[in-house]
Design a protein around this motif. Structure first.
Motif, short mmCIF file in Angstrom:
data_model
loop_
_atom_site.label_atom_id
_atom_site.label_comp_id
_atom_site.label_asym_id
_atom_site.label_seq_id
_atom_site.Cartn_x
_atom_site.Cartn_y
_atom_site.Cartn_z
N ARG A 124 0.86 -1.19 0.00
CA ARG A 124 0.00 0.00 0.00
C ARG A 124 0.90 1.24 0.00
N SER A 125 0.81 2.03 -1.07
CA SER A 125 1.74 3.14 -1.29
C SER A 125 1.00 4.34 -1.87
N THR A 126 1.52 5.52 -1.59
CA THR A 126 0.94 6.75 -2.13
C THR A 126 2.05 7.66 -2.61
N PHE A 127 1.81 8.26 -3.76
CA PHE A 127 2.77 9.17 -4.37
C PHE A 127 2.05 10.45 -4.76
N VAL A 128 2.79 11.56 -4.72
CA VAL A 128 2.31 12.80 -5.30
C VAL A 128 3.26 13.13 -6.43
N VAL A 129 2.69 13.30 -7.62
CA VAL A 129 3.47 13.65 -8.81
C VAL A 129 3.24 15.13 -9.08
N ASP A 130 4.33 15.87 -9.25
CA ASP A 130 4.20 17.31 -9.49
C ASP A 130 3.85 17.59 -10.95
N PRO A 131 3.51 18.85 -11.27
CA PRO A 131 3.10 19.17 -12.65
C PRO A 131 4.14 18.86 -13.72
N GLU A 132 5.43 18.75 -13.34
CA GLU A 132 6.49 18.43 -14.30
C GLU A 132 6.70 16.93 -14.45
N GLY A 133 5.94 16.12 -13.71
CA GLY A 133 6.07 14.67 -13.83
C GLY A 133 7.10 14.06 -12.90
N GLU A 134 7.52 14.79 -11.87
CA GLU A 134 8.46 14.25 -10.89
C GLU A 134 7.73 13.86 -9.62
N ILE A 135 8.28 12.88 -8.92
CA ILE A 135 7.73 12.46 -7.64
C ILE A 135 8.02 13.55 -6.62
N ALA A 136 6.98 14.09 -6.00
CA ALA A 136 7.14 15.10 -4.94
C ALA A 136 7.08 14.42 -3.57
N VAL A 137 6.26 13.38 -3.45
CA VAL A 137 6.09 12.63 -2.21
C VAL A 137 6.04 11.15 -2.56
N ALA A 138 6.79 10.33 -1.84
CA ALA A 138 6.74 8.87 -2.01
C ALA A 138 6.57 8.25 -0.63
N GLN A 139 5.44 7.57 -0.42
CA GLN A 139 5.16 6.94 0.87
C GLN A 139 4.82 5.47 0.65
N TYR A 140 5.61 4.60 1.29
CA TYR A 140 5.39 3.16 1.19
C TYR A 140 4.86 2.63 2.51
N ASN A 141 4.17 1.50 2.44
CA ASN A 141 3.64 0.83 3.63
C ASN A 141 2.75 1.76 4.45
N VAL A 142 1.89 2.51 3.75
CA VAL A 142 0.99 3.41 4.47
C VAL A 142 -0.16 2.60 5.07
N ARG A 143 -0.78 3.16 6.08
CA ARG A 143 -1.94 2.53 6.70
C ARG A 143 -3.20 2.94 5.94
N ALA A 144 -4.15 2.03 5.84
CA ALA A 144 -5.40 2.34 5.15
C ALA A 144 -6.18 3.40 5.92
N THR A 145 -6.22 3.25 7.24
CA THR A 145 -6.99 4.16 8.08
C THR A 145 -6.14 5.33 8.51
N GLY A 146 -6.64 6.53 8.28
CA GLY A 146 -5.94 7.74 8.71
C GLY A 146 -4.91 8.26 7.72
N HIS A 147 -4.66 7.50 6.68
CA HIS A 147 -3.62 7.90 5.73
C HIS A 147 -3.97 9.18 4.97
#
Length: 159
Positions: A124-147
């Motif tokens: 379970r992972s979440t990423f934020v991609v910026d307008p230029e197509g680069e990873i701004a945030v990379a989060q691995y092993n996130v929790r489903a609740t509260g994430h």
């Protein structure tokens, strides 16, 4: 655990084109010039994944208002995603990656611990991609609740 590819802030986001719940192709490049939250989850309709998807749904106005689009990706086939979208009234695209190609490229599939055992599966992972197509945030092993609440805080969209 063996070493697997992990993305970090500053990396170029791997491109993809995957079918959504209606069978339409959606590409990361469709969102060029926008912030995109890309999250990977194990299976539509399971309790944790439902909670996470509903949290994104319930925070979508706030995210969209701040210029963020949301995409969810799982190994589920489009027909299963369509049932999930309808059942939970989800209002953002869910994409199908049954071959786990994109999941693997983003480091969201591989070895993980599940109840103390090492297994192969979706991380379970979440990423934020910026307008230029680069990873701004990379989060691995996130929790489903509260994430999602934590992500909103990390993005400074909430107090």
């Amino acid at each position: 655990m063996s070493e697997q590819q992990r993305l970090s802030a500053g990396d170029k986001a791997p491109g993809f084109t995957l079918p959504d719940s209606e069978g339409n192709d959606v590409s990361l490049s469709d969102f060029r010039g926008k912030h995109v939250v890309v999250y990977f989850y194990p299976a539509a309709g399971t309790p944790g994944c439902t909670k996470q998807a509903c949290d994104f749904r319930d925070s979508l106005a706030q995210l969209n208002g701040a210029g963020y689009q949301v995409l969810g990706i799982s190994p589920d086939k489009p027909a299963k995603l369509a049932k999930f979208v309808e059942a939970e009234q989800l209002t953002f695209p869910l994409l199908s990656d049954p071959e786990k190609t994109v999941l693997t490229e983003w480091g969201a599939f591989g070895e993980k611990k599940n109840y103390g055992r090492v297994v192969q599966g979706v991380i379970r992972s979440t990423f934020v991609v910026d307008p230029e197509g680069e990873i701004a945030v990379a989060q691995y092993n996130v929790r489903a609740t509260g994430h999602v609440a934590k992500l909103l805080k990390d993005l400074k969209l909430t107090a």
